[in-house]
Motif scaffolding. Structure first.
Motif, PDB file in Angstrom:
ATOM      1  N   LYS A 151      20.057   8.733 -18.457  1.00 53.10           N
ATOM      2  CA  LYS A 151      20.969   7.666 -18.734  1.00 53.10           C
ATOM      3  C   LYS A 151      20.391   6.308 -18.078  1.00 53.10           C
ATOM      4  CE  LYS A 151      25.138  10.416 -17.603  1.00 53.10           C
ATOM      5  NZ  LYS A 151      26.303  10.522 -16.602  1.00 53.10           N
ATOM      6  N   ILE A 176      25.998  -0.541 -20.162  1.00 50.24           N
ATOM      7  CA  ILE A 176      25.201  -0.728 -19.074  1.00 50.24           C
ATOM      8  C   ILE A 176      26.253  -0.981 -17.992  1.00 50.24           C
ATOM      9  CG2 ILE A 176      23.583  -2.281 -17.583  1.00 50.24           C
ATOM     10  CD1 ILE A 176      22.595  -2.969 -20.423  1.00 50.24           C
ATOM     11  N   VAL A 232      12.595   4.854 -21.424  1.00 50.61           N
ATOM     12  CA  VAL A 232      13.942   5.698 -21.146  1.00 50.61           C
ATOM     13  C   VAL A 232      13.668   7.013 -20.817  1.00 50.61           C
ATOM     14  CG1 VAL A 232      16.060   6.107 -22.683  1.00 50.61           C
ATOM     15  CG2 VAL A 232      14.683   4.128 -23.249  1.00 50.61           C
ATOM     16  N   LYS A 237      21.215   1.313 -15.634  1.00 52.61           N
ATOM     17  CA  LYS A 237      21.838   2.890 -16.010  1.00 52.61           C
ATOM     18  C   LYS A 237      23.057   2.499 -17.011  1.00 52.61           C
ATOM     19  CE  LYS A 237      24.781   6.336 -13.572  1.00 52.61           C
ATOM     20  NZ  LYS A 237      25.294   6.863 -12.458  1.00 52.61           N
ATOM     21  N   VAL A 238      23.053   3.586 -18.283  1.00 53.06           N
ATOM     22  CA  VAL A 238      24.103   3.332 -18.977  1.00 53.06           C
ATOM     23  C   VAL A 238      24.998   4.808 -19.009  1.00 53.06           C
ATOM     24  CG1 VAL A 238      24.264   3.593 -21.791  1.00 53.06           C
ATOM     25  CG2 VAL A 238      22.184   2.537 -20.391  1.00 53.06           C
ATOM     26  N   GLU A 239      26.406   4.167 -19.344  1.00 50.17           N
ATOM     27  CA  GLU A 239      27.507   5.455 -19.244  1.00 50.17           C
ATOM     28  C   GLU A 239      28.396   4.899 -20.608  1.00 50.17           C
ATOM     29  OE1 GLU A 239      29.136   5.669 -15.339  1.00 50.17           O
ATOM     30  OE2 GLU A 239      27.582   6.802 -14.596  1.00 50.17           O
ATOM     31  N   THR A 265      23.514   5.716 -27.935  1.00 51.86           N
ATOM     32  CA  THR A 265      22.502   6.407 -26.903  1.00 51.86           C
ATOM     33  C   THR A 265      21.894   5.306 -25.974  1.00 51.86           C
ATOM     34  OG1 THR A 265      20.577   6.062 -28.129  1.00 51.86           O
ATOM     35  CG2 THR A 265      21.872   7.845 -28.581  1.00 51.86           C
ATOM     36  N   THR A 266      21.526   5.718 -24.953  1.00 49.64           N
ATOM     37  CA  THR A 266      20.492   5.052 -23.718  1.00 49.64           C
ATOM     38  C   THR A 266      19.602   4.265 -24.648  1.00 49.64           C
ATOM     39  OG1 THR A 266      21.243   6.548 -22.029  1.00 49.64           O
ATOM     40  CG2 THR A 266      19.326   4.898 -21.566  1.00 49.64           C
ATOM     41  N   LYS A 267      18.739   4.926 -25.335  1.00 49.20           N
ATOM     42  CA  LYS A 267      17.669   4.297 -26.117  1.00 49.20           C
ATOM     43  C   LYS A 267      18.281   3.165 -27.120  1.00 49.20           C
ATOM     44  CE  LYS A 267      13.666   5.080 -29.217  1.00 49.20           C
ATOM     45  NZ  LYS A 267      13.513   3.339 -28.895  1.00 49.20           N
TER      46      LYS A 267
END
Length: 123
Positions: free
Chosen positions: A77, A110, A74, A104-106, A2-4
């Motif tokens: 994304k 990152i 957070v 930004k995370v996808e 996850t982004t976190k």
């Protein structure tokens, strides 16, 4: 991840001074890194370019006297944290730097980072 999860891992790497390890573990191949106007490198595209930028920073550094990294904030994304460094660059007096770092995370990696700080004057 996850982004976190990514945010927490990045902060932990940074707190240990393991910047290159963080890039290799958490960054996507197509990462885009943005620095403010006046920084030595404004835009770096791709994992190898970001690693090279980090190595350039290390080569410019004489000594890191201390560093603090905030807990991440957070949302969706994205995550942000602040970094403070007490640092001496080669050929320059000891200085303190503060920056806001936005990521930004996808797909658990990152894909974009942008740093907000006032660059030092280049000699």
């Amino acid at each position: 991840m996850t982004t976190k999860d990514v945010a927490d891992k990045l902060v932990n790497y940074c707190r240990q001074g393991q910047f290159e390890e963080a890039v290799k573990a958490l960054y996507a191949q197509n990462i885009v890194s943005i620095e403010p106007e006046g920084a030595p490198v404004k835009v770096s595209e791709g994992l190898e370019a970001v690693i090279a930028k980090g190595q350039q920073f290390q080569e410019m550094t004489e000594e890191v006297h201390g560093m603090e990294v905030s807990d991440p904030v957070v949302a969706d994304k994205f995550f942000a944290c602040t970094m403070k460094m007490d640092i001496t660059f080669k050929g320059a007096p000891r200085t303190s730097m503060e920056e806001v770092c936005l990521y930004k995370v996808e797909n658990g990696k990152i894909v974009r980072e942008e740093f907000f700080f006032t660059p030092m004057q280049q000699a």
